[in-house]
Design an enzyme around this catalytic site. Sequence first.
Site, PDB file in Angstrom:
ATOM      1  CG  ASP A   1      -4.736   2.580   5.075  1.00  0.00           C
ATOM      2  OD1 ASP A   1      -4.615   3.222   4.046  1.00  0.00           O
ATOM      3  OD2 ASP A   1      -5.250   2.833   6.163  1.00  0.00           O
TER       4      ASP A   1
ATOM      5  CG  ASP B   1      -2.035   0.848   1.059  1.00  0.00           C
ATOM      6  OD1 ASP B   1      -2.259   1.525   0.058  1.00  0.00           O
ATOM      7  OD2 ASP B   1      -3.057   1.060   2.024  1.00  0.00           O
TER       8      ASP B   1
END
Length: 210
Positions: free
Chosen positions: A203, A76
């Site tokens: 994330d 991510d």
Amino acid sequence: MLGAAKIVLETGMHPGALKDAVCSPGGTTIEAVYALEKAGLRGAVMDAVDACARRAAQMAGRSGSVGVKEVTIYTDGACSGNPGPGGWAAVLRYGEHVKEMSGFMPQTTNNRMEIMAAIQGLGALKQPCSVTLCSDSAYLVNAFEKGWIQNWQRNGWKNAAKEPVENQDLWTILLMTIRRHGHVVRFTKVPGHADDADNNRCDALARAAI
């Protein structure tokens, strides 16, 4: 021996015949792909890489993947401002083993961090692996799964609008990382901000790195 690629270089085989050549039983290797690139057959290099990867996957399947580690990598990227300071992250899983990675760039974009996360995750592997790379970035996944990156290479790194492809430098590094290590990589799109623990962890790591 460089297999089909050596034949291409020594006999002057037309690049259009390369795809069939590398699919032959005596096909090419990652080293051969380098040779093709150095010889200027850039329009055919990605066909060689794709065919080599497909053949490696088929052979691994027939042999029960003996000696080939199956690794899952979640990646991510995040950016504050876009452009602005950014972070990337990767979570690697092999059996019960888990490795987390993250990093920071002072001035970047979200898309560049998505690519950088894939580069770093794949680059951390020490031997050729069968990799499932999971990302919530359609930009990253579609470049491979929809064949965009092959088209960009064939068109001299121009997109469908005949404009220069953005982030060519990082795309090139990502391709070279895959080829150099001999990985077979399948890019998979996962939903963002959903119930996937590893994606959510990525994330969090990417945002914390900023």
